[in-house]
Design an enzyme around this catalytic site. Structure first.
Site, PDB file in Angstrom:
ATOM      1  N   ARG A 203       0.825  -1.227   0.000  1.00 10.01           N
ATOM      2  CA  ARG A 203       0.000   0.000   0.000  1.00 10.01           C
ATOM      3  C   ARG A 203       0.854   1.269   0.000  1.00 10.01           C
ATOM      4  NH1 ARG A 203      -2.118  -3.555  -1.114  1.00 10.01           N
ATOM      5  NH2 ARG A 203      -3.932  -4.594  -0.290  1.00 10.01           N
TER       6      ARG A 203
ATOM      7  N   SER B 267     -10.354  -0.492   3.908  1.00 13.44           N
ATOM      8  CA  SER B 267      -9.569  -0.629   5.147  1.00 13.44           C
ATOM      9  C   SER B 267      -9.071   0.741   5.579  1.00 13.44           C
ATOM     10  CB  SER B 267      -8.387  -1.561   4.912  1.00 13.44           C
ATOM     11  OG  SER B 267      -8.864  -2.859   4.668  1.00 13.44           O
TER      12      SER B 267
ATOM     13  N   GLU C 101      -4.406   4.102   6.354  1.00 13.33           N
ATOM     14  CA  GLU C 101      -4.226   3.851   4.915  1.00 13.33           C
ATOM     15  C   GLU C 101      -4.966   4.945   4.135  1.00 13.33           C
ATOM     16  OE1 GLU C 101      -5.073  -0.184   3.593  1.00 13.33           O
ATOM     17  OE2 GLU C 101      -5.677   0.566   1.620  1.00 13.33           O
TER      18      GLU C 101
HETATM   19  C1  LIG Z   1     -15.617  -0.768  -0.252  1.00 18.97           C
HETATM   20  C2  LIG Z   1     -14.148  -0.512  -0.484  1.00 18.97           C
HETATM   21  C3  LIG Z   1     -13.294  -1.587  -0.627  1.00 18.97           C
HETATM   22  C4  LIG Z   1     -11.930  -1.362  -0.859  1.00 18.97           C
HETATM   23  N1  LIG Z   1     -11.093  -2.451  -1.017  1.00 18.97           N
HETATM   24  C5  LIG Z   1      -9.785  -2.246  -1.260  1.00 18.97           C
HETATM   25  C6  LIG Z   1      -8.898  -3.365  -1.470  1.00 18.97           C
HETATM   26  O1  LIG Z   1      -9.308  -4.523  -1.444  1.00 18.97           O
HETATM   27  N2  LIG Z   1      -7.598  -3.094  -1.715  1.00 18.97           N
HETATM   28  C7  LIG Z   1      -7.103  -1.826  -1.763  1.00 18.97           C
HETATM   29  O2  LIG Z   1      -5.903  -1.650  -2.005  1.00 18.97           O
HETATM   30  N3  LIG Z   1      -7.918  -0.759  -1.570  1.00 18.97           N
HETATM   31  C8  LIG Z   1      -9.219  -0.938  -1.324  1.00 18.97           C
HETATM   32  N4  LIG Z   1     -10.042   0.139  -1.119  1.00 18.97           N
HETATM   33  C9  LIG Z   1      -9.485   1.490  -1.094  1.00 18.97           C
HETATM   34  C10 LIG Z   1      -9.505   2.200  -2.466  1.00 18.97           C
HETATM   35  O3  LIG Z   1     -10.455   1.623  -3.310  1.00 18.97           O
HETATM   36  C11 LIG Z   1      -8.136   2.149  -3.133  1.00 18.97           C
HETATM   37  O4  LIG Z   1      -7.170   2.719  -2.296  1.00 18.97           O
HETATM   38  C12 LIG Z   1      -8.150   2.877  -4.488  1.00 18.97           C
HETATM   39  O5  LIG Z   1      -7.037   2.455  -5.236  1.00 18.97           O
HETATM   40  C13 LIG Z   1      -8.146   4.387  -4.364  1.00 18.97           C
HETATM   41  O6  LIG Z   1      -8.276   4.948  -5.670  1.00 18.97           O
HETATM   42  P1  LIG Z   1      -9.094   6.295  -5.907  1.00 18.97           P
HETATM   43  O7  LIG Z   1      -9.005   6.622  -7.336  1.00 18.97           O
HETATM   44  O8  LIG Z   1     -10.463   6.173  -5.346  1.00 18.97           O
HETATM   45  O9  LIG Z   1      -8.228   7.310  -5.035  1.00 18.97           O
HETATM   46  P2  LIG Z   1      -8.786   8.584  -4.251  1.00 18.97           P
HETATM   47  O10 LIG Z   1      -9.562   8.120  -3.053  1.00 18.97           O
HETATM   48  O11 LIG Z   1      -9.434   9.512  -5.155  1.00 18.97           O
HETATM   49  O12 LIG Z   1      -7.422   9.232  -3.745  1.00 18.97           O
HETATM   50  C14 LIG Z   1      -6.656   8.630  -2.708  1.00 18.97           C
HETATM   51  C15 LIG Z   1      -5.350   9.413  -2.557  1.00 18.97           C
HETATM   52  O13 LIG Z   1      -4.577   9.258  -3.738  1.00 18.97           O
HETATM   53  C16 LIG Z   1      -4.331  10.518  -4.343  1.00 18.97           C
HETATM   54  N5  LIG Z   1      -4.425  10.316  -5.794  1.00 18.97           N
HETATM   55  C17 LIG Z   1      -5.485   9.821  -6.488  1.00 18.97           C
HETATM   56  N6  LIG Z   1      -5.185   9.719  -7.786  1.00 18.97           N
HETATM   57  C18 LIG Z   1      -3.903  10.152  -7.924  1.00 18.97           C
HETATM   58  C19 LIG Z   1      -3.013  10.294  -9.026  1.00 18.97           C
HETATM   59  N7  LIG Z   1      -3.387   9.976 -10.275  1.00 18.97           N
HETATM   60  N8  LIG Z   1      -1.761  10.777  -8.801  1.00 18.97           N
HETATM   61  C20 LIG Z   1      -1.380  11.113  -7.556  1.00 18.97           C
HETATM   62  N9  LIG Z   1      -2.167  11.000  -6.463  1.00 18.97           N
HETATM   63  C21 LIG Z   1      -3.415  10.521  -6.643  1.00 18.97           C
HETATM   64  C22 LIG Z   1      -5.402  11.449  -3.807  1.00 18.97           C
HETATM   65  O14 LIG Z   1      -4.980  12.799  -3.830  1.00 18.97           O
HETATM   66  C23 LIG Z   1      -5.564  10.924  -2.402  1.00 18.97           C
HETATM   67  O15 LIG Z   1      -4.548  11.420  -1.568  1.00 18.97           O
HETATM   68  C24 LIG Z   1     -11.415  -0.045  -0.905  1.00 18.97           C
HETATM   69  C25 LIG Z   1     -12.300   1.041  -0.773  1.00 18.97           C
HETATM   70  C26 LIG Z   1     -13.654   0.806  -0.575  1.00 18.97           C
HETATM   71  C27 LIG Z   1     -14.585   1.985  -0.444  1.00 18.97           C
END
Ligand SMILES: Cc1cc2nc3c(=O)[nH]c(=O)nc-3n(C[C@H](O)[C@H](O)[C@H](O)COP(=O)(O)OP(=O)(O)OC[C@H]3O[C@@H](n4cnc5c(N)ncnc54)[C@H](O)[C@@H]3O)c2cc1C
Length: 327
Positions: free
Chosen positions: A171, A222, A313
């Site tokens: 992560r 998480s 996280e």
């Molecule tokens: C129900 C549920 C289940 C989940 N299960 C998992 C799992 O099994 N495994 C797992 O790893 N995660 C899981 N997650 C967490 C999440 O889905 C991941 O961390 C996902 O990859 C986040 O992507 P996002 O585009 O939504 O990021 P965002 O939430 O939009 O952003 C998260 C962070 O990353 C930064 N960011 C986003 N995009 C970029 C970019 N292109 N460049 C630089 N910084 C950036 C943002 O500024 C912020 O700080 C889960 C979440 C939920 C709600």
């Protein structure tokens, strides 16, 4: 470079004082001073230049599935990434940061390319997944990355980093440590396979996730990372109880929170999920303040009862960093 057909030269469209809650899976968070969409690399550059010129911070918003925004909001420019180009060449898939991760898994399966199907069902966009090295069921996106294209926010220089330079860890990645590097695209090297079999594996993964009944709660997945635990007694307790070995010295944060008897603990409308102790959920109208207080309580209790320090996280945005205590 990509199959992104939109024009690169549209002017930056800015909205003011827009609540960020609807753009997050928690449905929590106050307004951003400015909000814009970046549909192209040029628009992303314009938004970052604007932030620099105004002397305000920027926030990249992907799918918002790992984001907790403070009730006071974000006093800067929030940039919703919507660059959705994707292309395939042999075993290589190259996608822009705004591609939905699940759509990428489905495209790859359709093209007969395997290697990311166990990531099926992880919410959010490809760029967010790369930044946080998203993973599930023993595989993570960093395993199949060939190289990442990132934009340096201060100079607007586009850099290409080979996988080894991306510092992928559990992560974590170079992009998480360096806020000034925005992931704009990345290429994956995948394995050829039968499309229907790959798709079946992706669907089975989604069913497995759905069976846990966690996708419908308002959460960010998480909340805490699985910590490295050095206490041999605790490790043995975990392994005996769960009948499994802990991976890389890490014990699931959910197991620790459970051992500290914190399941269903609430602060206002923020609650430790009764189904999965590492999911903090918004049961209705939780404020960011309630969520943060719940997270602090969980950390305090786990530290006090088990001697383990949990670390978030989830990205927490718009909160005032804790300073030194007054003497
Ligand atoms: C129900 C549920 C289940 C989940 N299960 C998992 C799992 O099994 N495994 C797992 O790893 N995660 C899981 N997650 C967490 C999440 O889905 C991941 O961390 C996902 O990859 C986040 O992507 P996002 O585009 O939504 O990021 P965002 O939430 O939009 O952003 C998260 C962070 O990353 C930064 N960011 C986003 N995009 C970029 C970019 N292109 N460049 C630089 N910084 C950036 C943002 O500024 C912020 O700080 C889960 C979440 C939920 C709600």
């Amino acid at each position: 470079m990509y199959t992104d057909q939109r024009k690169d030269n549209q002017p930056l469209e800015l909205s003011r004082d827009i609540p960020l809650a609807p753009f997050t899976s928690f449905k929590i968070g106050g307004p951003a001073r400015f909000l814009t969409k970046a549909r192209t690399l040029e628009q992303l550059k314009q938004a970052l230049s604007f932030a620099k010129a105004e002397g305000i911070p920027f926030l990249i918003v992907g799918g918002g599935s790992n984001l907790l925004v403070s009730d006071r909001g974000f006093d800067g420019i929030a940039i919703r990434l919507q660059m959705k180009g994707i292309k395939v060449q042999g075993n290589r898939v190259e996608a822009q940061a705004g591609v939905d991760l699940m759509a990428l898994v489905e495209h790859a399966a359709h093209w007969g390319l395997a290697g990311i199907e166990r990531l099926a069902g992880i919410p959010g966009l490809f760029g967010g997944a790369v930044r946080g090295n998203a993973g599930a069921y023993g595989s993570c996106i960093g395993d199949v990355i060939e190289r990442v294209h990132a934009l340096r926010a201060d100079t607007l220089e586009l850099v290409t980093l080979a996988r080894d330079a991306c510092q992928f860890q559990y992560r974590n990645s170079r992009f998480k440590k360096d806020h000034g590097l925005v992931v704009v695209a990345a290429s994956l090297l995948l394995e050829p396979g039968a499309p229907q079999e790959i798709l079946s594996r992706a669907e089975a993964t989604v069913r497995k996730r759905q069976a846990r009944q966690l996708q419908c709660d308002l959460s960010a997945g998480s909340f805490f990372m699985n910590p490295v635990v050095r206490d041999p007694e605790l490790i043995q307790r975990f392994e005996t109880e769960q009948g499994t070995h802990c991976r890389d010295g890490r014990i699931p944060a959910g197991w620790l929170i459970d051992r500290a008897r914190l399941r269903s603990l609430s602060v206002g409308a923020a609650m430790v999920s009764p189904r999965h102790a590492n999911y903090l959920i918004n049961t209705g109208n939780a404020s960011a303040q309630e969520m943060v207080r719940l997270a602090e309580l969980v950390k305090d209790e786990v530290r006090a009862s088990l001697g383990v320090q949990l670390e978030e996280e989830v990205s927490c945005v718009g909160f005032i960093p804790a300073g030194p205590l007054p003497s």
